[in-house]
Design an enzyme around this catalytic site. Structure first.
Site, PDB file in Angstrom:
ATOM      1  N   HIS A   1      41.631  44.802  36.993  1.00 44.79           N
ATOM      2  CA  HIS A   1      42.127  43.757  36.089  1.00 44.79           C
ATOM      3  C   HIS A   1      43.363  43.157  36.753  1.00 44.79           C
ATOM      4  CE1 HIS A   1      42.378  41.994  31.890  1.00 44.79           C
ATOM      5  NE2 HIS A   1      43.464  41.539  32.504  1.00 44.79           N
TER       6      HIS A   1
ATOM      7  N   GLU B   1      44.017  42.363  22.519  1.00 41.49           N
ATOM      8  CA  GLU B   1      45.365  42.250  23.085  1.00 41.49           C
ATOM      9  C   GLU B   1      46.278  41.570  22.071  1.00 41.49           C
ATOM     10  OE1 GLU B   1      47.563  40.617  27.169  1.00 41.49           O
ATOM     11  OE2 GLU B   1      45.601  39.819  26.611  1.00 41.49           O
TER      12      GLU B   1
ATOM     13  N   ASP C   1      49.066  40.740  36.262  1.00 45.56           N
ATOM     14  CA  ASP C   1      49.595  39.584  37.003  1.00 45.56           C
ATOM     15  C   ASP C   1      50.777  40.045  37.860  1.00 45.56           C
ATOM     16  OD1 ASP C   1      48.083  37.260  35.584  1.00 45.56           O
ATOM     17  OD2 ASP C   1      48.953  38.381  33.923  1.00 45.56           O
TER      18      ASP C   1
END
EC number: 3.5.4.4
Length: 334
Positions: free
Chosen positions: A12, A200, A279
């Site tokens: 991910h 989320e 990220d």
């Protein structure tokens, strides 16, 4: 700790959320863009998380400068290549990089199909140069609506041979998964594997929807699954994996602290859950931080951390033969 006998994975990891600050500066100057700062140190606070954000949407806004400098297809190719280099330097043996072609194309009105081609090309070059196994996941950015997602899907399917799976990401509360059933029907018909950001920002119902309506085989983040015992039972029984991103979930205020993160609960419930970044460039972290700092702080025992590492490969969208080849490469048995 990281077990050196097991392949280290990150399944991910957003390509368009991992654009180096130096690259943003370089491309901003190349395309004569008005960046918020013209020096690396003063640019970082604008492109990297320096404090916990109040919600997911605020977090996602930090990604915008990275894609704002993608003024050409060569720029897209460059950031794809650099993503592979970063993954290799982080010690990863296998990674699945996900990207939204519409998001990357949007600022400078690049051809969406051209973006897909450039990313595939940059990844292929990087894999050759850095001897790492990388697969691509195409993202439908729900934030931009159903029509934009259809454009993304068309472009991804036009290069089906370079795309392994499809994901749905963005504003989970504003654009529920039910809006994208036809998109995912087409993707499954084309043979793409399916992972969906769910649980989320929204609750367990979003995860149920991802599974029942979109055909999710894995769930991105999935934090809110902990609120529904039947859902956790279902995830464990059907081996629907959860791609956990510990530090990210703190930075988006999805959980209040690492100590309250549900990853340990998921593992103890028999759910196949893994440790991932999300990220990295925007977050200012790498995969080692998640294993060495975040996972122990989230209450995982050394055995559970090792299990999560093994789960990363088990969850990967590759064949059993490819998984075994990675195991043999990392820890050959003579």
């Amino acid at each position: 700790m990281i077990d050196p006998r097991l392949p280290l994975t990150d399944i991910h990891r957003h390509l368009d959320g991992n654009i180096r600050a130096q690259t943003i500066l370089d491309l901003g100057q190349q395309f004569n863009l008005n960046l918020p700062a013209n020096e690396l140190d003063t640019l970082r606070p604008h492109v990297q998380i320096t404090k916990t954000e109040p919600d997911l949407v605020s977090f996602l806004q930090k990604l915008d400068w990275g894609v704002a400098v993608l003024g050409s297809l060569d720029a897209c190719r460059r950031v794809a290549y650099e993503n592979v280099e970063d993954a290799a330097h982080a010690g990863l043996h296998y990674a699945e990089l996900r990207f939204s072609p519409f998001y990357m194309a949007m600022k400078h009105q690049l051809p969406i199909t051209g973006v897909v081609e450039a990313v595939i090309d940059g990844i292929a070059s990087g894999c050759r140069d850095f001897n790492i196994d990388i697969r691509l996941i195409g993202i439908l950015s729900r934030t931009f609506g159903e029509q934009a997602c259809l454009q993304e899907l068309d472009s991804l399917l036009a290069h089906r041979e370079g795309i392994t799976a499809l994901d749905l990401a963005g504003d989970e509360l504003g654009f529920p998964g039910s809006l994208f059933r036809r998109h995912f029907n087409r993707a499954r018909d084309a043979g793409l594997r399916i992972t969906v950001h769910a649980g989320e920002a929204a609750g367990p119902e979003s995860i149920w929807q991802a599974i029942r309506e979109l055909g999710a085989e894995r769930i991105g983040h999935g934090v809110k699954a902990v609120e529904d015992r039947k859902l956790m039972d279902y995830l464990a029984e059907h081996k629907i994996g959860i791609e956990s991103c510990l530090t990210s979930n703190i930075q988006t205020s999805t959980v209040v602290s690492l100590a309250t993160h549900p990853l340990a609960t998921f593992l103890r419930h028999g759910i196949v859950a893994s440790i991932n970044t999300d990220d990295p460039a925007v977050q200012g972290i790498e995969i080692a931080n998640e294993y060495l700092v975040a996972a122990p702080a989230a209450g995982l025992t050394p055995h559970e951390i090792r299990q999560a590492q093994a789960n990363g490969l088990e969850m990967a969208f590759i064949s059993e033969q490819e998984k075994q080849a990675l195991r043999d490469k990392v820890f050959p048995i003579s």
